[in-house]
Design an enzyme around this catalytic site. Structure first.
Site, PDB file in Angstrom:
ATOM      1  CB  CYS A  78      59.655  30.889  48.625  1.00 17.69           C
ATOM      2  SG  CYS A  78      59.833  29.565  47.433  1.00 17.69           S
ATOM      3  CE1 TYR A  79      67.741  31.918  46.051  1.00 13.84           C
ATOM      4  CE2 TYR A  79      67.552  34.038  47.172  1.00 13.84           C
ATOM      5  CZ  TYR A  79      68.315  33.103  46.506  1.00 13.84           C
ATOM      6  OH  TYR A  79      69.644  33.334  46.282  1.00 13.84           O
ATOM      7  CB  SER A 225      41.074  62.588  38.008  1.00 14.11           C
ATOM      8  OG  SER A 225      40.795  62.508  36.636  1.00 14.11           O
ATOM      9  CE  LYS A 371      45.072  52.820  37.497  1.00 15.03           C
ATOM     10  NZ  LYS A 371      45.608  53.821  36.576  1.00 15.03           N
TER      11      LYS A 371
END
Ligand code: XMP
Length: 515
Positions: A78-79, A225, A371
């Site tokens: 795009c751009y 964790s 994530k």
């Protein structure tokens, strides 16, 4: 690795994730990154992101022109494509008709970049400017009804541009195109795998930490964790895991967490039982902001005391993820040493920072991961699904779901109601249908009747929402039967509640939490 130069697109991270899904490592860097800096990184290819500007705007972001002569393949999106065209001598102009949404892509040259991309496939467009003249050496690979130059290439220099967004899910041939660029044009190997990450992370932690001691504040979420597991693999008992139990966790959660770590991973966790201290801090407090502040400050005090008692420690382990690194690229760095310093304890609470005299050096082995990649690592090391796909849970916990004053009795009511919500949706296999599903306790009471007895008790609000990222959310259209079962169970199983209501407010204007 591949580099994504970010020109301000909302999709830059998504491009990075798509590349990583091909098992090739990618990083997002500022468009200001120079050719010289890129040389140091030695990427096999560069992707220019989209961006909100027009290339001919005053002050529109440009790249270092020396990049075109590096001999490294570039894909402009795009751009990014318009910039490539403009900087190499072509022309970009305001299009007669912009193109927003789905468009059919007609392929003129089905070779390298567009191999295996079907003709007339759907691609996602979002542009008001178009390429009207190509630079020397470029040719058109594909067009749409409105856009003659929808995909272009200078094969000899390995420069490619696409007007559409191959990274978004609505672009049907997008993944094939990205794979062509990654494997055929840039000749990358699929080396970014979970196993390779774990191995590298362990090696890097060992090199960084040496024989020094590391402190980790475990919260029970997937980030901390996974972090605990990696660090324990890397440095064994040089790691101290501490879990601060502020008393606002869900039913049985602290005990389960400590037991899981001890029994399944053989990682001892120091269970800091600070319930009464936190409760004393919020006694009589009804203002949500004061509540949060008091809890945050107490967390820091406990953290400080415990780290002194158990220490000294040289390093603090922090579950910083890649999006935090992108956002804070130049911040949080000690100008003297260039080291990243602790300004907040991530993901456990959002308040203030660590006191100045408690400066740790940081170990952040997850800082390269998104994530979804943390979840993959978590799963690969055997974390149970209940942790890997745990719904977000705020640092101040149940405290910000008790509207009004927090007392032991009211905490117990909410904890039991929350248990019913979670238990019922888990039983019905719906846990992952919601971004969050929880209960809120109100400070008012209402009249009801149970048996022949008049009751005067608290209402529980059910908050079940869907969301992509927590920034916006919608209330979930759940079956009435589910609401009925949860309502019946709460009123029957939770003493002190005689009414259940359903929150049908989206965000905005509401927030997900009530405080
Ligand atoms: P709101 O209520 O602002 O919440 O719509 C958006 C998301 O952020 C979570 N949240 C927090 N998470 N500490 C956290 O770690 C906090 O203090 C906190 N407050 C809100 C909330 O659960 C939702 O997922």
């Amino acid at each position: 690795m591949l580099v994504i130069l970010d020109f301000g697109s909302q999709y830059s991270e998504l491009i990075a994730r798509r590349i990583r899904e091909t098992e090739v490592y990618s990083e997002v860097l500022s468009y200001r990154t120079t050719a010289e800096q890129l040389k140091q990184l030695n990427p096999k290819g560069i992707i220019f992101s989209g961006g909100p500007n027009s290339v001919y705007d005053n002050g529109a972001p440009h790249c270092d022109p020396a990049i075109w002569d590096m001999g490294i393949p570039v894909l402009g999106v795009c751009y990014g494509m318009q910039l490539m065209v403009q900087q190499l001598g072509g022309q970009v102009e305001r299009a007669e008709r912009g193109e927003y949404g789905k468009a059919d892509l007609f392929i003129d040259d089905p070779t390298d970049l567009l191999t295996n991309v079907e003709d007339a496939t759907t691609m996602w467009m979002s542009h008001g400017d178009s390429v009207t003249r190509l630079p020397d050496g470029f040719e058109v690979l594909a067009h749409t009804h409105n856009t003659p130059c929808a995909a272009v290439a200078d094969h000899a220099r390995k420069l490619y541009g696409v007007q559409f967004h191959p990274e978004v899910v609505h672009s049907k041939g997008g993944i094939a195109l990205i794979r062509n660029f990654v494997y055929h044009i840039c000749e990358c190997q699929p080396t970014w795998t979970t196993e390779a990450f774990v191995e590298d992370a362990i090696r890097e932690v060992r090199a960084r930490v040496g024989d020094k001691r590391v402190l980790l504040a475990l919260s029970g979420g997937v980030d901390s964790s996974t972090l605990a597991f990696l660090l324990h693999q890397a440095i064994g008992d040089q790691l101290t895991c501490m879990f601060i139990d502020q008393g606002f966790m869900r039913k049985d959660e602290p005990e389960r967490l400590v037991k899981l770590f001890a029994e399944q991973f053989h990682i001892p966790v120091i269970h800091v039982k600070a319930r009464d201290r936190f409760l004393a801090q919020v006694e009589g407090v009804t203002d949500p902001e004061v509540k949060r502040k008091r809890i945050g400050h107490e967390f820091i005090r406990v953290f400080e005391e415990e780290s002194k008692r158990l220490g000294p420690f040289d390093y603090l382990a922090q579950g910083t993820l890649y999006p935090d690194v992108i956002e804070s690229a130049d911040t949080n760095v000690d100008p003297k040493t260039g080291e990243r310093v602790a300004v907040k304890i991530k993901s456990h609470h959002n308040v203030g920072g660590l006191p100045k005299d408690l400066q740790f050096k940081l170990v952040e082995p997850l800082r390269k991961l998104f994530k979804d990649e943390v979840r993959k690592v978590g799963r690969s090391i055997g974390l149970p699904e209940e942790i890997v796909r745990r719904q977000p849970f705020p640092g101040p916990g149940l405290a910000i779901r008790i509207i009004g004053e927090i007392t032991k009795e009211r905490l117990e009511i909410l904890r039991n109601a929350d248990f019913v919500v979670r238990d019922e949706i888990a039983k019905q296999g719906l846990y992952h249908d919601f971004w969050q599903a929880f209960a809120v306790l109100l400070p008012v009471r209402s009249v009801g009747v149970m048996g022949d007895q008049r009751t005067y008790a608290y209402p529980i609000v059910l908050r079940l929402v869907s969301s992509e990222d927590g920034m916006t959310a919608d209330w979930s259209r759940v079956p009435y039967d589910l609401l009925e079962t949860i309502s019946n169970r709460i009123v029957n199983e939770v003493e002190g509640v005689n009414r259940v209501v359903y929150d049908i407010t989206s965000k905005p204007p509401g927030t997900i939490e009530w405080e």
